[in-house]
Design a protein around this motif. Structure first.
Motif, PDB file in Angstrom:
ATOM      1  N   SER A  39       0.874  -1.237   0.086  1.00  0.00           N
ATOM      2  CA  SER A  39       0.074   0.075  -0.115  1.00  0.00           C
ATOM      3  C   SER A  39       0.826   1.239   0.066  1.00  0.00           C
ATOM      4  O   SER A  39       0.587   2.332  -0.521  1.00  0.00           O
ATOM      5  N   ASP A  40       2.143   1.182   0.695  1.00  0.00           N
ATOM      6  CA  ASP A  40       3.007   2.572   0.823  1.00  0.00           C
ATOM      7  C   ASP A  40       3.493   2.318  -0.466  1.00  0.00           C
ATOM      8  O   ASP A  40       4.054   3.533  -0.846  1.00  0.00           O
ATOM      9  N   ILE A  41       4.177   1.259  -1.140  1.00  0.00           N
ATOM     10  CA  ILE A  41       4.757   1.413  -2.462  1.00  0.00           C
ATOM     11  C   ILE A  41       3.723   1.920  -3.479  1.00  0.00           C
ATOM     12  O   ILE A  41       4.262   2.651  -4.308  1.00  0.00           O
ATOM     13  N   GLU A  42       2.505   1.576  -3.470  1.00  0.00           N
ATOM     14  CA  GLU A  42       1.607   2.018  -4.658  1.00  0.00           C
ATOM     15  C   GLU A  42       1.388   3.740  -4.304  1.00  0.00           C
ATOM     16  O   GLU A  42       1.450   4.172  -5.115  1.00  0.00           O
ATOM     17  N   LYS A  43       1.569   4.299  -2.900  1.00  0.00           N
ATOM     18  CA  LYS A  43       1.430   5.487  -2.906  1.00  0.00           C
ATOM     19  C   LYS A  43       2.683   6.367  -3.103  1.00  0.00           C
ATOM     20  O   LYS A  43       2.465   7.262  -3.825  1.00  0.00           O
ATOM     21  N   ASP A  44       3.783   5.729  -3.208  1.00  0.00           N
ATOM     22  CA  ASP A  44       4.888   6.284  -3.299  1.00  0.00           C
ATOM     23  C   ASP A  44       5.180   6.355  -4.865  1.00  0.00           C
ATOM     24  O   ASP A  44       5.891   7.326  -5.307  1.00  0.00           O
ATOM     25  N   THR A  45       4.794   5.233  -5.528  1.00  0.00           N
ATOM     26  CA  THR A  45       5.232   5.337  -6.953  1.00  0.00           C
ATOM     27  C   THR A  45       4.196   5.547  -7.920  1.00  0.00           C
ATOM     28  O   THR A  45       4.699   5.854  -9.141  1.00  0.00           O
ATOM     29  N   GLY A  46       2.944   5.507  -7.554  1.00  0.00           N
ATOM     30  CA  GLY A  46       1.620   5.841  -8.236  1.00  0.00           C
ATOM     31  C   GLY A  46       1.317   4.670  -9.039  1.00  0.00           C
ATOM     32  O   GLY A  46       0.682   4.811 -10.037  1.00  0.00           O
ATOM     33  N   VAL A  47       2.098   3.354  -8.909  1.00  0.00           N
ATOM     34  CA  VAL A  47       1.907   2.277  -9.582  1.00  0.00           C
ATOM     35  C   VAL A  47       0.464   1.630  -9.087  1.00  0.00           C
ATOM     36  O   VAL A  47       0.567   1.542  -7.844  1.00  0.00           O
ATOM     37  N   ASN A  48      -0.426   1.115  -9.738  1.00  0.00           N
ATOM     38  CA  ASN A  48      -1.698   0.881  -9.276  1.00  0.00           C
ATOM     39  C   ASN A  48      -1.513  -0.611  -8.895  1.00  0.00           C
ATOM     40  O   ASN A  48      -1.187  -1.446 -10.012  1.00  0.00           O
ATOM     41  N   LEU A  49      -1.404  -1.155  -7.674  1.00  0.00           N
ATOM     42  CA  LEU A  49      -1.448  -2.468  -7.347  1.00  0.00           C
ATOM     43  C   LEU A  49      -2.653  -3.178  -6.783  1.00  0.00           C
ATOM     44  O   LEU A  49      -2.762  -3.932  -5.731  1.00  0.00           O
ATOM     45  N   THR A  50      -3.589  -2.454  -7.227  1.00  0.00           N
ATOM     46  CA  THR A  50      -5.215  -3.197  -6.785  1.00  0.00           C
ATOM     47  C   THR A  50      -5.138  -4.582  -6.937  1.00  0.00           C
ATOM     48  O   THR A  50      -5.054  -4.802  -8.087  1.00  0.00           O
ATOM     49  N   GLY A  51      -5.695  -5.349  -5.622  1.00  0.00           N
ATOM     50  CA  GLY A  51      -5.911  -6.832  -5.877  1.00  0.00           C
ATOM     51  C   GLY A  51      -4.753  -7.528  -5.446  1.00  0.00           C
ATOM     52  O   GLY A  51      -4.782  -8.790  -5.404  1.00  0.00           O
ATOM     53  N   ILE A  52      -3.527  -6.892  -5.211  1.00  0.00           N
ATOM     54  CA  ILE A  52      -2.362  -7.688  -4.725  1.00  0.00           C
ATOM     55  C   ILE A  52      -2.752  -8.710  -3.480  1.00  0.00           C
ATOM     56  O   ILE A  52      -3.430  -7.922  -2.618  1.00  0.00           O
ATOM     57  N   LYS A  53      -2.258  -9.655  -3.504  1.00  0.00           N
ATOM     58  CA  LYS A  53      -2.541 -10.672  -2.471  1.00  0.00           C
ATOM     59  C   LYS A  53      -1.613 -10.867  -1.215  1.00  0.00           C
ATOM     60  O   LYS A  53      -1.741 -11.952  -0.598  1.00  0.00           O
ATOM     61  N   HIS A  54      -0.584  -9.950  -1.372  1.00  0.00           N
ATOM     62  CA  HIS A  54       0.331 -10.113  -0.200  1.00  0.00           C
ATOM     63  C   HIS A  54       0.532  -8.819   0.471  1.00  0.00           C
ATOM     64  O   HIS A  54       0.083  -7.720  -0.216  1.00  0.00           O
ATOM     65  N   ASP A  55       1.118  -8.942   1.604  1.00  0.00           N
ATOM     66  CA  ASP A  55       1.297  -7.695   2.217  1.00  0.00           C
ATOM     67  C   ASP A  55       2.412  -6.735   2.184  1.00  0.00           C
ATOM     68  O   ASP A  55       2.155  -5.678   2.061  1.00  0.00           O
ATOM     69  N   CYS A  56       3.471  -7.206   1.791  1.00  0.00           N
ATOM     70  CA  CYS A  56       4.894  -6.350   1.790  1.00  0.00           C
ATOM     71  C   CYS A  56       5.736  -7.027   0.843  1.00  0.00           C
ATOM     72  O   CYS A  56       5.824  -8.343   0.679  1.00  0.00           O
ATOM     73  N   ILE A  57       6.710  -6.349   0.479  1.00  0.00           N
ATOM     74  CA  ILE A  57       7.909  -6.563  -0.176  1.00  0.00           C
ATOM     75  C   ILE A  57       9.099  -6.626   0.881  1.00  0.00           C
ATOM     76  O   ILE A  57       9.215  -5.766   1.866  1.00  0.00           O
ATOM     77  N   LYS A  58       9.869  -7.752   1.067  1.00  0.00           N
ATOM     78  CA  LYS A  58      11.049  -7.888   2.163  1.00  0.00           C
ATOM     79  C   LYS A  58      12.073  -7.921   1.172  1.00  0.00           C
ATOM     80  O   LYS A  58      12.425  -8.885   0.314  1.00  0.00           O
ATOM     81  N   ASP A  59      13.339  -6.967   1.615  1.00  0.00           N
ATOM     82  CA  ASP A  59      14.620  -6.808   0.614  1.00  0.00           C
ATOM     83  C   ASP A  59      15.723  -7.252   1.556  1.00  0.00           C
ATOM     84  O   ASP A  59      15.533  -7.087   2.784  1.00  0.00           O
ATOM     85  N   VAL A  60      16.446  -8.149   1.077  1.00  0.00           N
ATOM     86  CA  VAL A  60      17.723  -8.668   1.984  1.00  0.00           C
ATOM     87  C   VAL A  60      18.945  -8.202   0.970  1.00  0.00           C
ATOM     88  O   VAL A  60      19.054  -8.065   0.006  1.00  0.00           O
TER      89      VAL A  60
END
Length: 249
Positions: free
Chosen positions: A228-249
């Protein structure tokens, strides 16, 4: 920094790992993880189209459309011919750089079966490799990945490195899921780094399954960001995504 090249004295292709698994038939099956070679490209490409692009969380919501022939929702990336062609160009370029690894089931007296592939790439400071994109789906994907790696994670600054091994997709055939193939591929990536004198590897795990595999392989999560924050920050529509977050390592 100059662009990275694989050491010329490092044998190619190399086998990075071998392991066995007891399958549903009760038998022990043998697997090996090795460098991908040019003659494997068509098979790798098909694996990603069928088993990755239709299921990877970001790909699968970049404008899903109904495919009547197979009566299921498939990713717009698969229907976006421009994005597909641009992805093919990128994958071929990394294959030439010898940065793809694949996993085969070894079949006695038969043809070995491709069960997984990890498209990787070495990023160097000042020479960020990115997928040249004009296709709608791929432009959106690039925007998200650049946001995560450059604006949020800030890999070079956070870890004081001038290069790192990244990835642009790890695909496992549906028939071979649930037996730890993804974990073995991530462990093989560590071996790849050691042999190529790369001190650091980074991946944006976009699904819960990928995140669990990363944990089992011993990867440390550097950050977590809600879709939801990625969508807000990038403007890319991610409506319907079935996962909560990206985790980066």
């Amino acid at each position: 920094m100059a662009d990275w090249e694989r050491p010329k004295d490092l044998p190619y292709p190399m086998v990075w790992r071998k392991f066995t698994r007891t399958m549903s038939d009760g038998r022990e099956h043998k697997f090996r993880i090795q460098d991908a070679s040019q003659d494997m490209f068509d098979e790798i490409y098909d694996l990603f189209k069928v088993h990755f692009m239709t299921e990877e969380p970001i790909c699968s919501v970049l404008g899903c459309s109904q495919c009547i022939e197979i009566n299921k929702l498939i990713s717009d990336m698969v229907n976006d011919e421009v994005s597909l062609k641009e992805m093919e160009i990128y994958w071929r370029s990394e294959l030439r750089r010898k940065t793809l690894i694949v996993c085969f089931e070894e079949v006695p007296d038969g043809k070995d079966v491709l069960v997984s592939c990890n498209v990787m790439g070495v990023r160097t400071k000042g020479n960020l490799l990115k997928v040249a994109a004009t296709g709608r789906a791929l432009v959106a994907m690039n925007k998200i990945m650049e946001h995560i790696w450059l604006e949020v994670a800030k890999i070079y600054e956070a870890f004081n490195v001038d290069k790192y091994l990244s990835a642009y997709g790890l695909s496992v055939h549906r028939d071979y899921r649930g037996i730890g193939i993804g974990v073995e591929m991530l462990l093989a990536r560590t071996e790849y780094c050691k042999a190529n004198k790369i001190e650091f590897t980074v991946t944006a795990f976009t699904s819960k399954g990928g995140q669990r595999a990363g944990e089992k392989a011993g990867f440390d999560f550097h950050l977590s960001k809600l879709y939801s924050d990625i969508e807000k920050d990038t403007g890319v529509n991610l409506t319907g995504i079935k996962h909560d977050c990206i985790k980066d390592v």
